[in-house]
Scaffold this motif. Structure first.
Motif, PDB file in Angstrom:
ATOM      1  N   UNK A 216       0.786  -1.226   0.000  1.00  0.00           N
ATOM      2  CA  UNK A 216       0.000   0.000   0.000  1.00  0.00           C
ATOM      3  C   UNK A 216       0.818   1.274   0.000  1.00  0.00           C
ATOM      4  N   UNK A 217       2.129   1.159   0.212  1.00  0.00           N
ATOM      5  CA  UNK A 217       3.005   2.326   0.306  1.00  0.00           C
ATOM      6  C   UNK A 217       4.063   2.051   1.353  1.00  0.00           C
ATOM      7  N   UNK A 218       4.476   3.083   2.089  1.00  0.00           N
ATOM      8  CA  UNK A 218       5.440   2.886   3.167  1.00  0.00           C
ATOM      9  C   UNK A 218       4.783   2.121   4.330  1.00  0.00           C
ATOM     10  N   UNK A 219       5.565   1.251   4.950  1.00  0.00           N
ATOM     11  CA  UNK A 219       5.023   0.324   5.929  1.00  0.00           C
ATOM     12  C   UNK A 219       4.430   0.941   7.177  1.00  0.00           C
ATOM     13  N   UNK A 220       4.844   2.176   7.524  1.00  0.00           N
ATOM     14  CA  UNK A 220       4.262   2.795   8.716  1.00  0.00           C
ATOM     15  C   UNK A 220       3.008   3.603   8.388  1.00  0.00           C
ATOM     16  N   UNK A 221       2.621   3.613   7.129  1.00  0.00           N
ATOM     17  CA  UNK A 221       1.443   4.361   6.694  1.00  0.00           C
ATOM     18  C   UNK A 221       0.414   3.483   6.000  1.00  0.00           C
ATOM     19  N   UNK A 222       0.844   2.304   5.554  1.00  0.00           N
ATOM     20  CA  UNK A 222      -0.034   1.463   4.750  1.00  0.00           C
ATOM     21  C   UNK A 222       0.209  -0.010   5.057  1.00  0.00           C
ATOM     22  N   UNK A 223      -0.781  -0.824   4.738  1.00  0.00           N
ATOM     23  CA  UNK A 223      -0.656  -2.266   4.923  1.00  0.00           C
ATOM     24  C   UNK A 223       0.215  -2.858   3.822  1.00  0.00           C
ATOM     25  N   UNK A 224       1.090  -3.769   4.188  1.00  0.00           N
ATOM     26  CA  UNK A 224       1.899  -4.530   3.239  1.00  0.00           C
ATOM     27  C   UNK A 224       1.769  -5.999   3.614  1.00  0.00           C
ATOM     28  N   UNK A 225       1.350  -6.822   2.667  1.00  0.00           N
ATOM     29  CA  UNK A 225       1.225  -8.245   2.959  1.00  0.00           C
ATOM     30  C   UNK A 225       0.145  -8.896   2.117  1.00  0.00           C
ATOM     31  N   UNK A 226      -0.211 -10.117   2.489  1.00  0.00           N
ATOM     32  CA  UNK A 226      -1.175 -10.900   1.739  1.00  0.00           C
ATOM     33  C   UNK A 226      -2.598 -10.489   2.086  1.00  0.00           C
ATOM     34  N   UNK A 227      -3.456 -10.490   1.082  1.00  0.00           N
ATOM     35  CA  UNK A 227      -4.889 -10.247   1.258  1.00  0.00           C
ATOM     36  C   UNK A 227      -5.611 -11.568   1.019  1.00  0.00           C
ATOM     37  N   UNK A 228      -6.494 -11.932   1.929  1.00  0.00           N
ATOM     38  CA  UNK A 228      -7.236 -13.181   1.788  1.00  0.00           C
ATOM     39  C   UNK A 228      -8.143 -13.113   0.558  1.00  0.00           C
ATOM     40  N   UNK A 229      -8.173 -14.198  -0.221  1.00  0.00           N
ATOM     41  CA  UNK A 229      -8.983 -14.227  -1.439  1.00  0.00           C
ATOM     42  C   UNK A 229     -10.467 -13.992  -1.141  1.00  0.00           C
ATOM     43  N   UNK A 230     -10.936 -14.420   0.039  1.00  0.00           N
ATOM     44  CA  UNK A 230     -12.338 -14.202   0.393  1.00  0.00           C
ATOM     45  C   UNK A 230     -12.620 -12.720   0.608  1.00  0.00           C
ATOM     46  N   UNK A 231     -11.653 -12.001   1.204  1.00  0.00           N
ATOM     47  CA  UNK A 231     -11.812 -10.556   1.369  1.00  0.00           C
ATOM     48  C   UNK A 231     -11.836  -9.866   0.006  1.00  0.00           C
ATOM     49  N   UNK A 232     -10.963 -10.322  -0.892  1.00  0.00           N
ATOM     50  CA  UNK A 232     -10.912  -9.761  -2.240  1.00  0.00           C
ATOM     51  C   UNK A 232     -12.248  -9.948  -2.964  1.00  0.00           C
ATOM     52  N   UNK A 233     -12.798 -11.133  -2.879  1.00  0.00           N
ATOM     53  CA  UNK A 233     -14.034 -11.457  -3.596  1.00  0.00           C
ATOM     54  C   UNK A 233     -15.254 -10.777  -2.986  1.00  0.00           C
ATOM     55  N   UNK A 234     -15.242 -10.557  -1.681  1.00  0.00           N
ATOM     56  CA  UNK A 234     -16.436 -10.074  -0.993  1.00  0.00           C
ATOM     57  C   UNK A 234     -16.617  -8.558  -1.053  1.00  0.00           C
ATOM     58  N   UNK A 235     -15.661  -7.829  -1.629  1.00  0.00           N
ATOM     59  CA  UNK A 235     -15.787  -6.370  -1.734  1.00  0.00           C
ATOM     60  C   UNK A 235     -17.007  -6.038  -2.589  1.00  0.00           C
ATOM     61  N   UNK A 236     -17.830  -5.112  -2.105  1.00  0.00           N
ATOM     62  CA  UNK A 236     -19.059  -4.749  -2.814  1.00  0.00           C
ATOM     63  C   UNK A 236     -18.841  -3.540  -3.716  1.00  0.00           C
ATOM     64  N   UNK A 237     -19.758  -3.365  -4.656  1.00  0.00           N
ATOM     65  CA  UNK A 237     -19.699  -2.202  -5.547  1.00  0.00           C
ATOM     66  C   UNK A 237     -19.810  -0.908  -4.743  1.00  0.00           C
ATOM     67  N   UNK A 238     -20.628  -0.916  -3.700  1.00  0.00           N
ATOM     68  CA  UNK A 238     -20.785   0.268  -2.858  1.00  0.00           C
ATOM     69  C   UNK A 238     -19.474   0.626  -2.178  1.00  0.00           C
ATOM     70  N   UNK A 239     -18.734  -0.379  -1.708  1.00  0.00           N
ATOM     71  CA  UNK A 239     -17.443  -0.125  -1.069  1.00  0.00           C
ATOM     72  C   UNK A 239     -16.437   0.435  -2.077  1.00  0.00           C
ATOM     73  N   UNK A 240     -16.443  -0.107  -3.277  1.00  0.00           N
ATOM     74  CA  UNK A 240     -15.526   0.380  -4.316  1.00  0.00           C
ATOM     75  C   UNK A 240     -15.816   1.839  -4.639  1.00  0.00           C
ATOM     76  N   UNK A 241     -17.098   2.178  -4.799  1.00  0.00           N
ATOM     77  CA  UNK A 241     -17.483   3.546  -5.133  1.00  0.00           C
ATOM     78  C   UNK A 241     -17.215   4.511  -3.984  1.00  0.00           C
TER      79      UNK A 241
END
Length: 256
Positions: A216-241
C-alpha cells in the motif's frame, strides 16, 4: 536535507486514502494503518480504474521453434490490457486473449501473475495567489501542487490462472453484450480484436484470482502483505465507489 526531513515529506502522501467507514464502529479522527480487508477495497478500486497491467508468465517446456534454445522455464513479463468487466465474477480481471500473444500462449494451462500499480490523475499546473496576478511586478513564486512519491503509491500482484468467460465471445448473448461493451469502453481500439475479427483469433478470459499480495506504500502508513482471497471477492460495488485513492477528489463531505 536530513533523512527525517525527507521522510516527513513523503509520509503525508501515503495516508491519502479514504475507505468507507463502518457505521457501527466508534468514531475516531486518529490515523490508523488500513487493515487487509480495507486494502482489499482499495485494490478492487484500482482494478476498476486501471486499464493496464503487467502479466508475468513462464516459458513452458515445449515452446515455438521460433524461440531461442534454452528459453524454457524463464520468466516473461509484458504489458497487457485489463478491465473489470466480468458480470459473473467481478473480482476476476477480464482479459482479451489473443492466440498470437506469447503471454497467453505461455499462460495456457499454467499459473501467472498480474501486477497493477495505481497512477494518480495528472497534477494541476502551478498556481499563484489572486493578489499576485493583480501585481505584474510580483516576485511571488507559483505554488507547486503536491506531488507523489512512486514508492508511496499502492501496487499489488494477483496470482491465479485463466479460464474462458462463458458466453463472452458471443456479442448477441447477454454476457457477451455486457463484457464487450464494458471492455471497449475501457479500450476503444480493442474493437478491432474482438472475438470473430479477421486479424487474430481471440477470446475473452478471466484471471481467476487465488492469491493477492499488496504493497500500500510505506510500511508505517499502509498495509503490506497478503490479502485473503475471500476478502478480495467479498468487496461490494458500494465499497468500491465509496473508497478514494491518492490524487482522487474526495467524496462530498469526505476527506482524504
Amino acid at each position: 536535507m536530513k533523512p527525517t526531513t525527507l521522510l516527513s515529506t513523503f509520509l503525508p502522501l501515503t495516508s491519502a486514502y479514504s475507505i468507507p467507514k463502518d457505521s457501527t464502529a466508534p468514531s475516531s479522527n486518529a490515523f490508523k494503518i488500513p487493515t487487509a480487508r480495507e486494502s482489499a477495497i482499495l485494490a478492487r478500486r484500482i482494478l476498476t480504474l486501471t486499464p493496464l497491467g503487467t502479466i508475468s508468465t513462464i516459458f513452458p517446456s515445449t515452446t515455438s521453434s521460433r524461440n531461442p534454445p534454452g528459453i524454457e522455464g524463464k520468466p516473461h513479463a509484458l504489458m497487457e490490457y485489463i478491465s473489470a468487466c466480468d458480470p459473473l465474477a467481478p473480482s476476476n480481471p477480464t482479459l482479451l486473449s489473443l492466440n498470437i500473444s506469447s503471454t497467453f500462449r505461455n499462460a495456457a494451462n499454467a499459473n501467472l501473475s498480474l501486477a497493477i500499480t495505481w497512477t494518480p490523475p495528472p497534477l494541476p499546473p502551478p498556481s499563484r495567489s489572486f493578489l499576485s496576478h493583480l501585481n505584474p511586478f510580483s516576485s511571488e513564486p507559483p505554488v507547486q501542487p503536491q506531488s507523489y512519491s512512486a514508492a508511496a503509491l499502492p501496487r499489488y500482484s494477483l496470482m491465479g490462472y485463466l479460464e474462458p468467460i462463458p458466453g463472452a465471445d458471443d456479442p448477441k448473448s447477454d454476457v457477451g453484450k455486457l463484457v464487450q461493451t464494458c471492455y471497449t469502453n475501457t479500450h476503444p481500439d480493442a474493437k478491432y480484436w474482438l472475438p470473430g475479427n479477421r486479424i487474430h483469433e481471440s477470446h475473452f478470459v478471466r484471471l481467476v484470482v487465488t492469491e493477492i499480495y499488496w504493497v500500500g506504500g510505506f510500511g508505517d502508513r499502509a498495509y503490506i502483505g497478503w490479502i485473503d482471497a475471500k476478502d478480495w471477492e467479498s468487496v461490494t460495488e458500494k465499497e468500491i465507489e465509496g473508497a478514494r485513492l491518492p490524487g482522487e477528489k474526495p467524496l462530498e463531505g469526505g476527506d482524504l
